[in-house]
Design a protein around this motif. Structure first.
Motif, PDB file in Angstrom:
ATOM      1  N   ALA A 119     -57.624 -75.021   5.191  1.00 52.37           N
ATOM      2  CA  ALA A 119     -58.283 -74.808   3.901  1.00 52.37           C
ATOM      3  C   ALA A 119     -57.274 -74.499   2.816  1.00 52.37           C
ATOM      4  CB  ALA A 119     -59.289 -73.669   4.027  1.00 52.37           C
ATOM      5  N   GLY A 120     -56.165 -73.863   3.192  1.00 44.21           N
ATOM      6  CA  GLY A 120     -55.173 -73.463   2.212  1.00 44.21           C
ATOM      7  C   GLY A 120     -54.394 -74.624   1.640  1.00 44.21           C
ATOM      8  N   ALA A 121     -54.182 -75.663   2.450  1.00 40.68           N
ATOM      9  CA  ALA A 121     -53.413 -76.808   1.967  1.00 40.68           C
ATOM     10  C   ALA A 121     -54.337 -77.739   1.202  1.00 40.68           C
ATOM     11  CB  ALA A 121     -52.780 -77.543   3.138  1.00 40.68           C
ATOM     12  N   PRO A 122     -54.180 -77.833  -0.112  1.00 39.87           N
ATOM     13  CA  PRO A 122     -55.124 -78.594  -0.932  1.00 39.87           C
ATOM     14  C   PRO A 122     -55.077 -80.095  -0.651  1.00 39.87           C
ATOM     15  CG  PRO A 122     -53.303 -77.727  -2.264  1.00 39.87           C
ATOM     16  CD  PRO A 122     -53.123 -77.185  -0.896  1.00 39.87           C
ATOM     17  N   ALA A 123     -53.964 -80.594  -0.101  1.00 42.42           N
ATOM     18  CA  ALA A 123     -53.849 -82.033   0.111  1.00 42.42           C
ATOM     19  C   ALA A 123     -54.723 -82.487   1.275  1.00 42.42           C
ATOM     20  CB  ALA A 123     -52.400 -82.406   0.373  1.00 42.42           C
TER      21      ALA A 123
ATOM     22  N   GLY B 286     -62.303 -70.473  -1.097  1.00 52.40           N
ATOM     23  CA  GLY B 286     -62.724 -69.416  -2.010  1.00 52.40           C
ATOM     24  C   GLY B 286     -62.576 -68.050  -1.382  1.00 52.40           C
ATOM     25  N   ARG B 287     -63.011 -67.966  -0.112  1.00 53.25           N
ATOM     26  CA  ARG B 287     -62.924 -66.679   0.570  1.00 53.25           C
ATOM     27  C   ARG B 287     -61.464 -66.265   0.736  1.00 53.25           C
ATOM     28  NH1 ARG B 287     -65.253 -66.862   6.171  1.00 53.25           N
ATOM     29  NH2 ARG B 287     -66.652 -68.366   5.209  1.00 53.25           N
ATOM     30  N   LEU B 288     -60.615 -67.247   1.058  1.00 55.10           N
ATOM     31  CA  LEU B 288     -59.193 -66.941   1.268  1.00 55.10           C
ATOM     32  C   LEU B 288     -58.550 -66.440  -0.014  1.00 55.10           C
ATOM     33  CD1 LEU B 288     -57.985 -69.802   3.622  1.00 55.10           C
ATOM     34  CD2 LEU B 288     -58.351 -67.400   4.151  1.00 55.10           C
ATOM     35  N   THR B 289     -58.847 -67.127  -1.137  1.00 56.09           N
ATOM     36  CA  THR B 289     -58.212 -66.686  -2.395  1.00 56.09           C
ATOM     37  C   THR B 289     -58.714 -65.308  -2.779  1.00 56.09           C
ATOM     38  OG1 THR B 289     -59.807 -68.207  -3.362  1.00 56.09           O
ATOM     39  CG2 THR B 289     -57.482 -68.791  -3.588  1.00 56.09           C
ATOM     40  N   ARG B 290     -60.005 -65.020  -2.503  1.00 54.86           N
ATOM     41  CA  ARG B 290     -60.535 -63.695  -2.845  1.00 54.86           C
ATOM     42  C   ARG B 290     -59.811 -62.604  -2.046  1.00 54.86           C
ATOM     43  NH1 ARG B 290     -65.415 -66.107  -3.249  1.00 54.86           N
ATOM     44  NH2 ARG B 290     -66.039 -65.570  -1.150  1.00 54.86           N
TER      45      ARG B 290
END
Lengths: 252, 224, 56
Positions: free
Chosen positions: A246-250, C45-49
């Motif tokens: 999920a963290g890697a936007p690509a 979204g949850r991760l960024t929060r």
């Protein structure tokens, strides 16, 4: 350990399965879609009209593969449900649960196209023909499985309950179909059977039909992998590999 | 014999409970009577027409009446923890489930079967066809209790499962309905009802060993 | 054998079948694609929060 069991064990690991699905998903989708377009074009424009049913028989290129898929997917759902109940394999639970809406869609297509075929051929949208009736009941069985799995909060419990219902349904399907045929011969005069001239089929009409059967299975494989990916992501949402994904936007 | 002690005790317990709450146990019967009375009101009192549909009406009515009583078959025991006791008791779970299903048939299916001649006469069904209906219900209602009870075990954890339970049970009941009503229809048209009754009997023979196993699996899923 | 002689054009029924099939396949494609995107977006979204909360 032979190669197949090894593969099966590897697939038990969610990240491996996700990567596998991600790799094969587009292949299944595009081969299925291209094959379907090819087969339907062939069936629509390059096969002769049926002498008995005229042009309307071309509906069968959609109707028959969909009806096959409706039964095939139910069998897949019940068998993987059995595997899930006996060996507690998470992946089998997911396959069983993800199959239900796809199978219901194909069954609904089979019913809708069947009644559209009935209007020009039988003169009415709906007759209580044995095959139409048992397909309708198959759709209700799908609704039962979907409804049960939606009504239970806990995902794994929902999967196991739906799996058990699918197995009970699979045991019942031959009995239901036989009983509906029996009922049909008790009530229906032979008027409808006269028009069932499609039991022997010309090879030129058969090829597009078989290709469509393959195309729908490829699409099922795509849809199944896709839905399974979503369920894996939901189940594993706290894990590291999902975070990375999920963290890697690509990656989207 | 010790294998049967706990299931017998459960059966006695269930039947005693049903007897103490007999005002409640009569409800499915009253429901069946009232639904049957609705058909002449809806379709008109013409005797021939009513006799023609009587078998089917009786079967649908009995199915629905059964459905009403299935909803609570396992819920109370799940809520007060009795089902957990079943699981940890070391007793055979399929036998316990079978005892519960048998108790349900004795308390609901059997009275409805015995009331069938009354329902049949309300709709003017001829006597030979009414006898067929009685035989068909005697063979078919145990299957309804067993398959319906299995579905009820699956929905036991839901606070309100009424409509969902109907959605699960009714498609599975199609063969019972078809052969049950078909037997009556065959008698009415002068054919032998025996093939349909034999199909019902074989359905019963199939359900008798399989449904307690399925019901036990369902209880395990719901109670965990 | 009685041929089908209901005198009506057949092509609207053929067309309707193909349209229904295509529409349901497209609907299925869209649902699966959006479900995946939604799950990933929610996760992100949850991760960024959580990251923001940890930073403060």
């Amino acid at each position: 350990m032979n190669a197949l069991t090894l593969w099966f064990h590897r697939m038990g690991s969610p990240p491996t399965f996700y990567a596998f699905a991600e790799r094969w998903r587009p292949w299944f989708l595009w081969s299925g879609l291209l094959l379907a377009v090819f087969a339907l074009t062939w069936g629509l424009f390059f096969t002769p009209a049926d002498y008995l049913q005229g042009e309307s028989y071309r509906i069968l290129y959609i109707h028959v593969p969909s009806a096959w898929m409706g039964q095939f997917v139910f069998a897949v759902m019940a068998v993987s449900g059995f595997v899930a109940l006996v060996w507690r394999i998470k992946l089998a639970e997911i396959v069983s649960l993800a199959s239900a809406p796809i199978g219901a869609t194909f069954t609904a297509v089979a019913l809708a196209t069947g009644s559209l075929w009935g209007r020009p051929t039988w003169g009415t949208y709906w007759v209580w023909d044995a095959r139409l009736t048992s397909t309708l009941i198959l759709l209700f069985l799908y609704f039962g499985v979907i409804g049960l799995s939606r009504a239970i909060e806990d995902r794994r419990k929902a999967a196991r309950a739906a799996a058990l219902l699918a197995i009970v349904g699979l045991v019942n399907i031959p009995i239901i179909q036989y009983s509906v045929y029996w009922w049909n011969t008790l009530h229906q005069p032979s008027s409808v059977k006269l028009l069932r001239g499609d039991t022997t089929i010309d090879p030129s009409m058969l090829w597009p039909l078989l290709l469509m059967a393959v195309a729908t299975k490829l699409y099922y494989a795509y849809s199944l992998l896709s839905r399974a990916q979503v369920m894996v992501l939901e189940q594993e949402s706290g894990k590291d590999w999902v975070r990375r994904l999920a963290g890697a936007p690509a990656n989207d | 014999m010790s294998l049967l002690v706990a299931p017998t005790a459960l059966l006695q317990h269930d039947l005693t409970l049903a007897w103490r709450r007999r005002a409640e146990a009569v409800n499915p019967l009253l429901f069946a009577l009232m639904v049957t009375a609705l058909f002449p009101l809806a379709l008109g009192p013409e005797a021939n027409q009513l006799a023609r549909i009587a078998g089917g009406v009786a079967w649908v009515t009995v199915l629905l009446a059964n459905l009403l009583s299935l909803d609570v078959l396992f819920r109370g025991d799940l809520e007060d923890g009795s089902l957990d006791q079943w699981l940890v008791s070391g007793q055979s779970l399929p036998l316990l489930a079978g005892a519960r299903l048998l108790a349900h048939w004795l308390a609901t299916g059997l009275p409805l079967t015995l009331a069938a001649p009354l329902l049949a006469s309300m709709l003017g069904l001829p006597e030979d066809a009414a006898l067929t209906l009685l035989a068909a219900l005697a063979l078919g209602t145990p299957v309804v209790s067993m398959v319906g009870g299995t579905c009820a075990a699956l929905t036991a954890a839901m606070p309100r499962a009424g409509i969902l339970l109907a959605l699960l049970v009714l498609p599975l009941m199609v063969p019972v309905l078809v052969f049950g009503a078909g037997a009556v229809e065959a008698t009415l048209t002068g054919l032998s009802p025996l093939p349909a009754l034999l199909w019902l009997a074989s359905g019963l023979a199939l359900a008798l060993p399989l449904t307690p196993l399925a019901c036990a699996a369902a209880i395990r899923i719901s109670a965990q | 054998m009685e041929p089908a002689t209901f005198s009506m054009p057949h092509w609207p029924f053929v067309a309707a079948s193909y349209v229904i099939f295509a529409a349901l396949i497209v609907a299925d494609l869209v649902t699966t694609a959006t479900a995946r995107r939604r799950v990933l977006r929610d996760l992100r979204g949850r991760l960024t929060r959580t990251a923001r909360r940890e930073a403060t």
